[in-house]
Design a protein around this motif. Sequence first.
Motif, PDB file in Angstrom:
ATOM      1  N   TRP A  34       0.799  -1.215   0.000  1.00  0.00           N
ATOM      2  CA  TRP A  34       0.000   0.000   0.000  1.00  0.00           C
ATOM      3  C   TRP A  34       0.836   1.271   0.000  1.00  0.00           C
ATOM      4  O   TRP A  34       0.426   2.294  -0.560  1.00  0.00           O
ATOM      5  N   TYR A  35       2.028   1.236   0.590  1.00  0.00           N
ATOM      6  CA  TYR A  35       2.823   2.458   0.724  1.00  0.00           C
ATOM      7  C   TYR A  35       3.736   2.724  -0.474  1.00  0.00           C
ATOM      8  O   TYR A  35       4.391   3.759  -0.519  1.00  0.00           O
ATOM      9  N   GLU A  36       3.771   1.800  -1.424  1.00  0.00           N
ATOM     10  CA  GLU A  36       4.620   2.019  -2.596  1.00  0.00           C
ATOM     11  C   GLU A  36       3.887   1.822  -3.913  1.00  0.00           C
ATOM     12  O   GLU A  36       4.488   1.912  -4.974  1.00  0.00           O
ATOM     13  N   THR A  37       2.600   1.582  -3.853  1.00  0.00           N
ATOM     14  CA  THR A  37       1.849   1.331  -5.079  1.00  0.00           C
ATOM     15  C   THR A  37       1.674   2.598  -5.918  1.00  0.00           C
ATOM     16  O   THR A  37       1.448   3.686  -5.350  1.00  0.00           O
ATOM     17  N   PRO A  38       1.754   2.489  -7.233  1.00  0.00           N
ATOM     18  CA  PRO A  38       1.444   3.631  -8.099  1.00  0.00           C
ATOM     19  C   PRO A  38      -0.059   3.825  -8.264  1.00  0.00           C
ATOM     20  O   PRO A  38      -0.492   4.841  -8.815  1.00  0.00           O
ATOM     21  N   ASN A  39      -0.836   2.847  -7.805  1.00  0.00           N
ATOM     22  CA  ASN A  39      -2.288   2.921  -7.959  1.00  0.00           C
ATOM     23  C   ASN A  39      -2.887   3.810  -6.868  1.00  0.00           C
ATOM     24  O   ASN A  39      -2.647   3.597  -5.690  1.00  0.00           O
ATOM     25  N   ILE A  40      -3.673   4.787  -7.291  1.00  0.00           N
ATOM     26  CA  ILE A  40      -4.234   5.737  -6.322  1.00  0.00           C
ATOM     27  C   ILE A  40      -5.758   5.759  -6.339  1.00  0.00           C
ATOM     28  O   ILE A  40      -6.372   6.318  -5.427  1.00  0.00           O
ATOM     29  N   HIS A  41      -6.375   5.146  -7.347  1.00  0.00           N
ATOM     30  CA  HIS A  41      -7.835   5.088  -7.425  1.00  0.00           C
ATOM     31  C   HIS A  41      -8.266   3.670  -7.751  1.00  0.00           C
ATOM     32  O   HIS A  41      -8.579   3.348  -8.896  1.00  0.00           O
ATOM     33  N   PHE A  42      -8.276   2.806  -6.749  1.00  0.00           N
ATOM     34  CA  PHE A  42      -8.750   1.448  -6.961  1.00  0.00           C
ATOM     35  C   PHE A  42     -10.231   1.480  -7.313  1.00  0.00           C
ATOM     36  O   PHE A  42     -10.997   2.270  -6.747  1.00  0.00           O
ATOM     37  N   CYS A  43     -10.641   0.619  -8.226  1.00  0.00           N
ATOM     38  CA  CYS A  43     -12.061   0.550  -8.561  1.00  0.00           C
ATOM     39  C   CYS A  43     -12.459  -0.896  -8.806  1.00  0.00           C
ATOM     40  O   CYS A  43     -11.608  -1.771  -8.993  1.00  0.00           O
ATOM     41  N   THR A  44     -13.750  -1.119  -8.792  1.00  0.00           N
ATOM     42  CA  THR A  44     -14.298  -2.436  -9.073  1.00  0.00           C
ATOM     43  C   THR A  44     -14.969  -2.406 -10.442  1.00  0.00           C
ATOM     44  O   THR A  44     -15.150  -1.340 -11.043  1.00  0.00           O
ATOM     45  N   ILE A  45     -15.358  -3.567 -10.917  1.00  0.00           N
ATOM     46  CA  ILE A  45     -16.064  -3.629 -12.200  1.00  0.00           C
ATOM     47  C   ILE A  45     -17.380  -2.860 -12.102  1.00  0.00           C
ATOM     48  O   ILE A  45     -17.760  -2.126 -13.015  1.00  0.00           O
ATOM     49  N   ARG A  46     -18.064  -2.996 -10.963  1.00  0.00           N
ATOM     50  CA  ARG A  46     -19.330  -2.277 -10.789  1.00  0.00           C
ATOM     51  C   ARG A  46     -19.100  -0.768 -10.751  1.00  0.00           C
ATOM     52  O   ARG A  46     -19.898   0.010 -11.282  1.00  0.00           O
ATOM     53  N   ASP A  47     -18.013  -0.337 -10.116  1.00  0.00           N
ATOM     54  CA  ASP A  47     -17.675   1.090 -10.114  1.00  0.00           C
ATOM     55  C   ASP A  47     -17.470   1.602 -11.533  1.00  0.00           C
ATOM     56  O   ASP A  47     -17.936   2.689 -11.896  1.00  0.00           O
ATOM     57  N   PHE A  48     -16.741   0.835 -12.337  1.00  0.00           N
ATOM     58  CA  PHE A  48     -16.432   1.268 -13.694  1.00  0.00           C
ATOM     59  C   PHE A  48     -17.699   1.337 -14.537  1.00  0.00           C
ATOM     60  O   PHE A  48     -17.902   2.305 -15.289  1.00  0.00           O
ATOM     61  N   VAL A  49     -18.552   0.330 -14.429  1.00  0.00           N
ATOM     62  CA  VAL A  49     -19.807   0.337 -15.186  1.00  0.00           C
ATOM     63  C   VAL A  49     -20.653   1.549 -14.801  1.00  0.00           C
ATOM     64  O   VAL A  49     -21.266   2.197 -15.659  1.00  0.00           O
ATOM     65  N   ALA A  50     -20.670   1.872 -13.516  1.00  0.00           N
ATOM     66  CA  ALA A  50     -21.421   3.042 -13.061  1.00  0.00           C
ATOM     67  C   ALA A  50     -20.838   4.332 -13.630  1.00  0.00           C
ATOM     68  O   ALA A  50     -21.584   5.245 -14.019  1.00  0.00           O
ATOM     69  N   LEU A  51     -19.507   4.421 -13.700  1.00  0.00           N
ATOM     70  CA  LEU A  51     -18.870   5.610 -14.260  1.00  0.00           C
ATOM     71  C   LEU A  51     -19.165   5.743 -15.746  1.00  0.00           C
ATOM     72  O   LEU A  51     -19.437   6.846 -16.245  1.00  0.00           O
ATOM     73  N   VAL A  52     -19.117   4.637 -16.473  1.00  0.00           N
ATOM     74  CA  VAL A  52     -19.433   4.650 -17.899  1.00  0.00           C
ATOM     75  C   VAL A  52     -20.846   5.184 -18.119  1.00  0.00           C
ATOM     76  O   VAL A  52     -21.097   6.007 -19.004  1.00  0.00           O
ATOM     77  N   ASP A  53     -21.784   4.726 -17.300  1.00  0.00           N
ATOM     78  CA  ASP A  53     -23.160   5.204 -17.404  1.00  0.00           C
ATOM     79  C   ASP A  53     -23.260   6.685 -17.041  1.00  0.00           C
ATOM     80  O   ASP A  53     -23.999   7.453 -17.671  1.00  0.00           O
ATOM     81  N   GLU A  54     -22.491   7.092 -16.051  1.00  0.00           N
ATOM     82  CA  GLU A  54     -22.536   8.483 -15.581  1.00  0.00           C
ATOM     83  C   GLU A  54     -22.082   9.460 -16.650  1.00  0.00           C
ATOM     84  O   GLU A  54     -22.627  10.567 -16.766  1.00  0.00           O
ATOM     85  N   ILE A  55     -21.076   9.080 -17.435  1.00  0.00           N
ATOM     86  CA  ILE A  55     -20.586   9.986 -18.474  1.00  0.00           C
ATOM     87  C   ILE A  55     -21.335   9.805 -19.799  1.00  0.00           C
ATOM     88  O   ILE A  55     -21.012  10.457 -20.795  1.00  0.00           O
ATOM     89  N   GLY A  56     -22.324   8.911 -19.803  1.00  0.00           N
ATOM     90  CA  GLY A  56     -23.150   8.742 -20.989  1.00  0.00           C
ATOM     91  C   GLY A  56     -22.514   7.944 -22.096  1.00  0.00           C
ATOM     92  O   GLY A  56     -22.902   8.068 -23.254  1.00  0.00           O
ATOM     93  N   ALA A  57     -21.523   7.096 -21.769  1.00  0.00           N
ATOM     94  CA  ALA A  57     -20.887   6.253 -22.776  1.00  0.00           C
ATOM     95  C   ALA A  57     -21.621   4.913 -22.889  1.00  0.00           C
ATOM     96  O   ALA A  57     -22.497   4.599 -22.080  1.00  0.00           O
ATOM     97  N   THR A  58     -21.257   4.141 -23.892  1.00  0.00           N
ATOM     98  CA  THR A  58     -21.891   2.851 -24.157  1.00  0.00           C
ATOM     99  C   THR A  58     -20.857   1.745 -24.116  1.00  0.00           C
ATOM    100  O   THR A  58     -19.781   1.883 -24.705  1.00  0.00           O
ATOM    101  N   VAL A  59     -21.183   0.653 -23.434  1.00  0.00           N
ATOM    102  CA  VAL A  59     -20.325  -0.537 -23.441  1.00  0.00           C
ATOM    103  C   VAL A  59     -20.661  -1.353 -24.680  1.00  0.00           C
ATOM    104  O   VAL A  59     -21.762  -1.891 -24.813  1.00  0.00           O
ATOM    105  N   VAL A  60     -19.711  -1.451 -25.606  1.00  0.00           N
ATOM    106  CA  VAL A  60     -19.894  -2.236 -26.818  1.00  0.00           C
ATOM    107  C   VAL A  60     -19.617  -3.703 -26.539  1.00  0.00           C
ATOM    108  O   VAL A  60     -20.328  -4.597 -27.009  1.00  0.00           O
ATOM    109  N   ARG A  61     -18.591  -3.952 -25.745  1.00  0.00           N
ATOM    110  CA  ARG A  61     -18.207  -5.316 -25.410  1.00  0.00           C
ATOM    111  C   ARG A  61     -17.400  -5.280 -24.122  1.00  0.00           C
ATOM    112  O   ARG A  61     -16.684  -4.309 -23.861  1.00  0.00           O
ATOM    113  N   SER A  62     -17.513  -6.317 -23.326  1.00  0.00           N
ATOM    114  CA  SER A  62     -16.675  -6.429 -22.136  1.00  0.00           C
ATOM    115  C   SER A  62     -16.321  -7.889 -21.921  1.00  0.00           C
ATOM    116  O   SER A  62     -17.113  -8.784 -22.221  1.00  0.00           O
TER     117      SER A  62
END
Length: 221
Positions: A155-183
């Motif tokens: 945790w103290y050396e990771t370059p990752n600063i915004h961990f997300c889940t698949i559900r988080d990402f799907v929600a963000l895609v919907d929030e910005i009005g984009a469309t999932v073509v394939r996953s």
Amino acid sequence: MTDLVHASPRHPTPEFPDRIDLQLVAEMIEPGARVLDIGCGDGQLLLLLETTRGVDGRGIELSQAGVNECVAKGLAVVQGDADHDLVDYPANAFDYVVLSQTLQATYDPRGVLEHLLRIGRRAVVSFPNFAYWRLRWQILFRGRMPVSSHLPCTWYETPNIHFCTIRDFVALVDEIGATVVRSVTLDGSGNRLPANLPLPLRNTLGEQAVFLLERGQKGKG
């Protein structure tokens, strides 16, 4: 989905890496397309795309070492930062913009995702799923921030600063009005989970995911 122009060899090489997520990204890109690979690292994906899909590829990489490796391979890569430099790219400059295993390392994931869909006709995004059951198990039973093959740093050396889940990402895609073509969702062994598996199960059983997106009616740009 169009098959690869050339099948990769049986044994992985630097040109054909043994990474199923990179192969999935390649499957989602049309042959001959104009492609921008953001956070391209040492250029493995760009080289795979140019070799198997015949794309007109360009790359952006933050580290000078990565840029040097890409240039040594004959790839067109410049040094740049996804959080700051994408604003300089014009709309519709590329057919596809790729962000592979990099979204969680950006300071503004939403802004970066909106830029991807402004710059490219489509975007391909892959990321590790922080809701994967083995990671949940480590937090629940060990009480420690999880470490895995796709999240190898403590945790103290990771370059990752915004961990997300698949559900988080799907929600963000919907929030910005984009469309999932394939996953495609991959389990811990790199096997594809069934496409018709409900989202909660993919969010639990999937270690990483690859999404092909395009602008929706509400999409920016």
